[in-house]
Design a protein around this motif. Sequence first.
Motif, PDB file in Angstrom:
ATOM      1  N   PHE A 114       0.710  -1.184  -0.038  1.00 50.64           N
ATOM      2  CA  PHE A 114      -0.021   0.124   0.014  1.00 50.64           C
ATOM      3  C   PHE A 114       0.711   1.285  -0.184  1.00 50.64           C
ATOM      4  N   PRO A 115       0.382   2.199  -0.776  1.00 52.38           N
ATOM      5  CA  PRO A 115       1.254   3.592  -0.594  1.00 52.38           C
ATOM      6  C   PRO A 115       0.749   4.279   0.444  1.00 52.38           C
ATOM      7  N   PRO A 116       1.339   5.362   1.085  1.00 50.42           N
ATOM      8  CA  PRO A 116       1.110   6.154   2.344  1.00 50.42           C
ATOM      9  C   PRO A 116      -0.258   6.759   2.291  1.00 50.42           C
ATOM     10  N   ASP A 117      -0.567   7.260   1.066  1.00 50.65           N
ATOM     11  CA  ASP A 117      -1.549   8.068   0.602  1.00 50.65           C
ATOM     12  C   ASP A 117      -3.065   7.143   0.355  1.00 50.65           C
ATOM     13  N   HIS A 118      -3.001   5.794   0.445  1.00 48.99           N
ATOM     14  CA  HIS A 118      -4.076   4.876  -0.281  1.00 48.99           C
ATOM     15  C   HIS A 118      -5.130   5.429   0.960  1.00 48.99           C
ATOM     16  N   PRO A 119      -6.181   5.272   0.365  1.00 46.95           N
ATOM     17  CA  PRO A 119      -7.471   5.469   1.231  1.00 46.95           C
ATOM     18  C   PRO A 119      -7.785   4.560   2.453  1.00 46.95           C
ATOM     19  N   GLU A 120      -7.310   3.337   2.037  1.00 42.01           N
ATOM     20  CA  GLU A 120      -7.605   2.160   3.396  1.00 42.01           C
ATOM     21  C   GLU A 120      -6.414   2.520   4.367  1.00 42.01           C
ATOM     22  N   VAL A 121      -5.246   2.868   3.970  1.00 46.48           N
ATOM     23  CA  VAL A 121      -4.264   3.423   4.931  1.00 46.48           C
ATOM     24  C   VAL A 121      -4.725   4.555   5.777  1.00 46.48           C
ATOM     25  N   LEU A 122      -5.151   5.604   5.190  1.00 42.93           N
ATOM     26  CA  LEU A 122      -5.484   6.861   5.446  1.00 42.93           C
ATOM     27  C   LEU A 122      -6.739   6.601   6.730  1.00 42.93           C
ATOM     28  N   ALA A 123      -7.504   5.673   6.179  1.00 46.11           N
ATOM     29  CA  ALA A 123      -8.589   5.195   7.096  1.00 46.11           C
ATOM     30  C   ALA A 123      -8.266   4.399   8.237  1.00 46.11           C
ATOM     31  N   GLY A 124      -7.040   3.978   8.452  1.00 46.33           N
ATOM     32  CA  GLY A 124      -6.560   3.358   9.586  1.00 46.33           C
ATOM     33  C   GLY A 124      -7.053   1.810   9.563  1.00 46.33           C
ATOM     34  N   LYS A 125      -7.395   1.296   8.690  1.00 48.35           N
ATOM     35  CA  LYS A 125      -7.914   0.054   8.787  1.00 48.35           C
ATOM     36  C   LYS A 125      -6.718  -0.947   9.243  1.00 48.35           C
ATOM     37  N   PRO A 126      -7.219  -1.992  10.299  1.00 53.90           N
ATOM     38  CA  PRO A 126      -6.093  -2.989  10.815  1.00 53.90           C
ATOM     39  C   PRO A 126      -5.470  -3.655   9.733  1.00 53.90           C
ATOM     40  N   ASP A 310     -12.236  -7.975   9.785  1.00 60.47           N
ATOM     41  CA  ASP A 310     -12.666  -8.082  11.141  1.00 60.47           C
ATOM     42  C   ASP A 310     -12.349  -9.253  11.806  1.00 60.47           C
ATOM     43  N   TYR A 311     -12.705 -10.069  10.854  1.00 58.26           N
ATOM     44  CA  TYR A 311     -12.437 -11.675  11.221  1.00 58.26           C
ATOM     45  C   TYR A 311     -10.791 -11.993  11.595  1.00 58.26           C
ATOM     46  N   ILE A 312     -10.025 -11.544  10.569  1.00 60.24           N
ATOM     47  CA  ILE A 312      -8.663 -11.884  10.806  1.00 60.24           C
ATOM     48  C   ILE A 312      -7.819 -11.003  11.796  1.00 60.24           C
ATOM     49  N   THR A 313      -8.562 -10.102  11.898  1.00 57.63           N
ATOM     50  CA  THR A 313      -7.898  -8.939  12.645  1.00 57.63           C
ATOM     51  C   THR A 313      -7.872  -9.339  14.233  1.00 57.63           C
ATOM     52  N   ALA A 314      -9.061 -10.103  14.447  1.00 55.92           N
ATOM     53  CA  ALA A 314      -9.451 -10.503  15.998  1.00 55.92           C
ATOM     54  C   ALA A 314      -8.459 -11.685  16.039  1.00 55.92           C
ATOM     55  N   LYS A 315      -8.566 -12.743  15.259  1.00 50.11           N
ATOM     56  CA  LYS A 315      -7.606 -13.853  15.387  1.00 50.11           C
ATOM     57  C   LYS A 315      -6.269 -13.297  15.627  1.00 50.11           C
ATOM     58  N   ALA A 318      -5.849 -12.139  19.309  1.00 48.81           N
ATOM     59  CA  ALA A 318      -5.789 -13.341  19.994  1.00 48.81           C
ATOM     60  C   ALA A 318      -4.571 -14.065  20.229  1.00 48.81           C
ATOM     61  N   SER A 319      -3.719 -13.993  18.978  1.00 44.77           N
ATOM     62  CA  SER A 319      -2.415 -14.808  19.096  1.00 44.77           C
ATOM     63  C   SER A 319      -1.292 -14.240  19.215  1.00 44.77           C
ATOM     64  N   TYR A 320      -0.972 -12.784  19.110  1.00 44.22           N
ATOM     65  CA  TYR A 320       0.034 -12.248  19.275  1.00 44.22           C
ATOM     66  C   TYR A 320       0.638 -11.328  20.509  1.00 44.22           C
ATOM     67  N   ALA A 321       1.445 -11.648  20.875  1.00 47.47           N
ATOM     68  CA  ALA A 321       1.825 -10.977  22.045  1.00 47.47           C
ATOM     69  C   ALA A 321       2.033  -9.506  22.215  1.00 47.47           C
ATOM     70  N   TYR A 322       2.682  -9.099  20.922  1.00 51.62           N
ATOM     71  CA  TYR A 322       2.662  -7.586  20.836  1.00 51.62           C
ATOM     72  C   TYR A 322       1.166  -6.910  20.864  1.00 51.62           C
ATOM     73  N   ARG A 323       0.300  -7.458  20.084  1.00 52.13           N
ATOM     74  CA  ARG A 323      -0.893  -6.970  20.117  1.00 52.13           C
ATOM     75  C   ARG A 323      -1.733  -7.016  21.390  1.00 52.13           C
ATOM     76  N   GLN A 324      -1.504  -8.032  22.230  1.00 46.41           N
ATOM     77  CA  GLN A 324      -2.173  -8.247  23.447  1.00 46.41           C
ATOM     78  C   GLN A 324      -1.678  -6.978  24.323  1.00 46.41           C
ATOM     79  N   LYS A 325      -0.422  -6.966  24.230  1.00 45.88           N
ATOM     80  CA  LYS A 325       0.252  -5.826  25.157  1.00 45.88           C
ATOM     81  C   LYS A 325      -0.294  -4.246  24.916  1.00 45.88           C
ATOM     82  N   LYS A 326      -0.497  -4.135  23.716  1.00 45.33           N
ATOM     83  CA  LYS A 326      -0.996  -2.611  23.488  1.00 45.33           C
ATOM     84  C   LYS A 326      -2.570  -2.609  23.682  1.00 45.33           C
TER      85      LYS A 326
END
Length: 329
Positions: A114-126, A310-315, A318-326
């Motif tokens: 993704f380029p930094p100005d892509h709408p999906e990036v600007l929307a902050g999607k996980p 949403d489905y992939i993000t939730a998984k 639940a699986s990665y320590a760095y995400r749980q710490k945040k």
Amino acid sequence: MTASQSGDFGSIPIVDIRPMFDTKDHDGALRVAGEIRKAAVEVGFFYISDHNIPTDLLRAVYMCAKYFFRLPEEIKKSISINEAHRGYVAFRQTVLEGSRLADLKESFNFAYPFPPDHPEVLAGKPLVGMNQWLPREDTWRSILESYYRHVFELGQRVLEGIALSLDLKRDFFRAMYKNPLVRARLLHYPPQSPDALAGQYGAAPHTDFGCITILWQDDVGGLQVRNRSGEWVSAPYMDGTFVVNIGDMLARWSNDLFVSTPHRVVNASGQERFSIPVFFDPDFDTVVECLPNCATQDSPPKYEPIIAGDYITAKYDASYAYRQKKQTA
């Protein structure tokens, strides 16, 4: 009922996927689709051969993986995993569902550019964001980006076979992969000592979260797939092939016609093991609901529609320590 029909398979089938690269070979494409369907229904795993990815590129990517994981820890950690799940993940940072111990592996993750100005990036999607690359390593980066492009097209051809296997239009899935969550991962498993802790795996028994996974593996071995009798069947290295498996999301999408089969990595070889999975998942906003031709009056849709991202993000959460710490900070 045969052993394979009951899910008590003893080996992984091989599908020659070459006809999927020839738009004029309709009969060949239908043959491939039939073989994929049989494997997806009975096993959930299959090898693909004649996949159109140059041998020299595969060797180069393998060397890129070896090079990266032998770098000093401080260099690897300088591109530690970011919010979009791109970058380095150190050992024992992944705890898969149902496992007591974190996996004994480290990884480097990169994904759709993704380029930094892509709408999906600007929307902050996980899981949507910038790849992280080692500075002044242009050749290393170029090889990995080339590999990503090649496997991306291979994944499209596999999905064409899946679409045909369900009597859908050949390009049914392609429109869902314009800004996709297709993620590549270099993986390094150190050798495990004979006196390793019980329950310590390179990758604990699990099913993959998403649509399909396309895996290159070295010749060290260690990948095992569980049949429905509970037996672990080896999926060894086979020269010139990739391993493809069905993920939870495609099983759900197909109303459980296709099976997402548990698998694990046990590195008892005494050697380092390297592998490169590509998790081939669609655009974040793709609605996953029962596919056409996957429900009948006797087998109505089992699942409510979900959003793929949403489905992939939730998984991942639940699986990665760095995400749980945040989440708990």
